[in-house]
Design an enzyme around this catalytic site. Structure first.
Site, mmCIF file in Angstrom:
data_model
loop_
_atom_site.group_PDB
_atom_site.id
_atom_site.type_symbol
_atom_site.label_atom_id
_atom_site.label_comp_id
_atom_site.label_asym_id
_atom_site.label_seq_id
_atom_site.Cartn_x
_atom_site.Cartn_y
_atom_site.Cartn_z
ATOM 1 N N GLY A 51 79.951 23.143 -18.309
ATOM 2 C CA GLY A 51 80.406 23.252 -16.948
ATOM 3 C C GLY A 51 81.898 22.572 -17.100
ATOM 4 C CE1 TYR A 52 84.659 22.967 -11.958
ATOM 5 C CE2 TYR A 52 82.827 21.915 -11.194
ATOM 6 C CZ TYR A 52 83.706 22.910 -11.035
ATOM 7 O OH TYR A 52 83.704 23.646 -9.895
ATOM 8 C CG PHE A 73 72.793 12.694 -25.941
ATOM 9 C CD1 PHE A 73 72.552 12.738 -26.888
ATOM 10 C CD2 PHE A 73 71.764 12.157 -24.964
ATOM 11 C CE1 PHE A 73 71.611 12.182 -27.793
ATOM 12 C CE2 PHE A 73 70.798 11.225 -25.624
ATOM 13 C CZ PHE A 73 70.582 11.365 -26.863
ATOM 14 C CG ASP A 110 73.273 6.792 -24.385
ATOM 15 O OD1 ASP A 110 73.846 7.313 -23.383
ATOM 16 O OD2 ASP A 110 72.593 6.078 -24.252
ATOM 17 C CB ALA A 139 75.807 16.023 -15.658
ATOM 18 C CE1 TYR A 224 80.784 21.456 -3.434
ATOM 19 C CE2 TYR A 224 78.808 20.389 -2.993
ATOM 20 C CZ TYR A 224 79.750 21.414 -2.780
ATOM 21 O OH TYR A 224 79.500 22.534 -1.976
ATOM 22 C CE1 TYR A 234 75.596 17.177 -5.157
ATOM 23 C CE2 TYR A 234 77.341 15.818 -4.047
ATOM 24 C CZ TYR A 234 77.018 16.495 -5.297
ATOM 25 O OH TYR A 234 77.326 16.249 -6.526
ATOM 26 C CB VAL A 273 75.658 28.639 -11.127
ATOM 27 C CG1 VAL A 273 74.552 28.801 -11.844
ATOM 28 C CG2 VAL A 273 75.673 29.690 -9.897
#
Length: 395
Positions: A51-52, A73, A110, A139, A224, A234, A273
């Protein structure tokens, strides 16, 4: 083995090494096609494998010629089980970094733990001296507190009252109504503990105390906000409370970094996505409609395009423009009035019968599978493939 996608709900339990490498290569080629960024020299990305976070690492290395350390991880292949997509993504990134001639190191573990923080700081001091950019893009559904040992679990729920709205099974295209019961106060606090700003601050405090942050260092975390239709689940729900905490942490970090001329930001990014967003009820249907509208208006951006714009135009542009809350807004095209008006119009009409006509369901599905290395152009998915891919520069 011949590797095929196997899904369970909103996750894919297999990943394809060549497909993941192709996706990384595509991101690298995009950044190469853009202007060079007068940006950071040594970068730490915490949560760097998808992702980002991955797009940030690629942008820094390719766009600015930065040396990078990635913390993630992910697991290698074992027996008949493929490695995770993040493992293959990072191996693909390492191949590209080697071509560029930039330094690159990887730490698997971790990120919430004190051990990984210490290991990372030792690596920075040994190989890079100091870092001038720290990207926090973690995340995770759970976090074990490094001091108390307590394990927290996040939830995706509204607060105060049940929430009902449309949702979509993106595998089948079925649009239905869903109702989610509100979170308890304990669940709210647990979600903040996992997804809020405490761990980000722990990282920056540890780096600063160890002298591992360069003069004028920048740190950025990602958030977000989204439209009204997703607010209850959200922004006004448990995740939103955690993001509020993350954004407040940026203000605390600005103060603590002031003695080295440092900066701390939260960047509010566009809906995309991701494995995380696929798990949130309502959101996949919204993203499908959003994609269709933004593509029609020629405003659509993917992960790498968002991160390149963040680095080139905001973090390292002539001026880092922020909103009234001090947030960087690269969700500005998503939140344009004409975009949201059209998305809302379509949302009100969306049903199972017209979802493919009014939204970009096919594009959503394709991007979902591409997260795991499937449906990548130029890959023979019928070929026998070795799932065992070594991780270069693993420390």
């Amino acid at each position: 083995m011949i590797i095929k996608p196997k899904t369970r709900g909103f996750i894919c339990t297999t990943a394809h090494p060549e497909g993941c490498a192709k996706q990384v290569e595509k991101q690298v080629e995009y950044v190469k096609s853009q202007k060079k960024i007068d940006g950071p020299a040594n970068v730490l990305v915490i949560g760097s494998s998808t992702g980002y976070g991955l797009a940030s690492r690629i942008t820094a290395a390719v766009g600015a010629g930065a040396n990078t350390i990635g913390v993630f991880f992910d697991k290698p292949a074992e027996g008949a089980r493929t490695a995770s997509a993040g493992w293959y993504n990072t191996a693909g990134f390492e191949a590209e970094a080697a071509k560029l001639g930039v330094k690159s190191f990887n730490i698997v573990g971790d990120a919430f733990s004190n051990e990984i923080k210490t290991q990372t700081i030792d690596l920075i001091k040994k190989e890079l001296g100091q870092v001038d950019l720290v990207v926090y893009s973690v995340a995770s559904p759970r976090r074990t507190h490094p001091v108390t040992g307590e394990t927290f679990t996040s939830v995706i729920k509204p607060i105060g009252a049940p929430y009902s709205n449309k949702t979509m099974n993106f595998h089948t295209g079925e649009v239905s109504m869903t109702t989610i019961e509100p979170a308890t106060e304990e669940e709210v606090q647990q979600t903040i503990a996992v997804m809020g700003g405490e761990d980000w601050k722990m990282w920056i405090d540890a780096l600063q105390e160890a002298g591992a942050l360069a003069q004028g260092a920048t740190t950025v975390a990602y958030s977000y906000i989204g439209p009204e239709v997703t607010h209850a689940i959200y922004r006004e729900g448990t995740i939103g409370k955690a993001k509020n905490d993350l954004e407040q942490t940026a203000n605390v970090l600005k103060e603590s970094l002031s003695n080295i001329g440092g900066r701390a930001f939260v960047s509010v990014n566009k809906a995309l996505v991701t494995q995380s967003s696929s798990a949130i009820p309502v959101v996949p249907l919204y993203i499908s409609a959003l994609y269709r509208v933004m593509k029609e208006k020629e405003l659509h951006e993917n992960c790498i395009e968002q991160m390149y714009r963040l680095f080139a135009d905001r973090l390292y542009g002539e001026e880092t423009s922020v909103d009234e809350k001090g947030l960087i807004r690269v969700d500005d095209w998503e939140m344009r009035e004409d975009v949201q008006t059209e998305v809302t119009r379509r949302w009100n009409e969306l049903s199972t019968d017209n979802v493919e006509e009014l939204s970009d369901l096919a594009g959503y599905r394709r991007e979902f599978f591409q997260l795991f290395g499937f449906e990548s152009d130029g890959v023979d998915y019928e070929a026998d493939t070795d799932p065992n891919v070594p991780m270069p520069n693993l420390r």
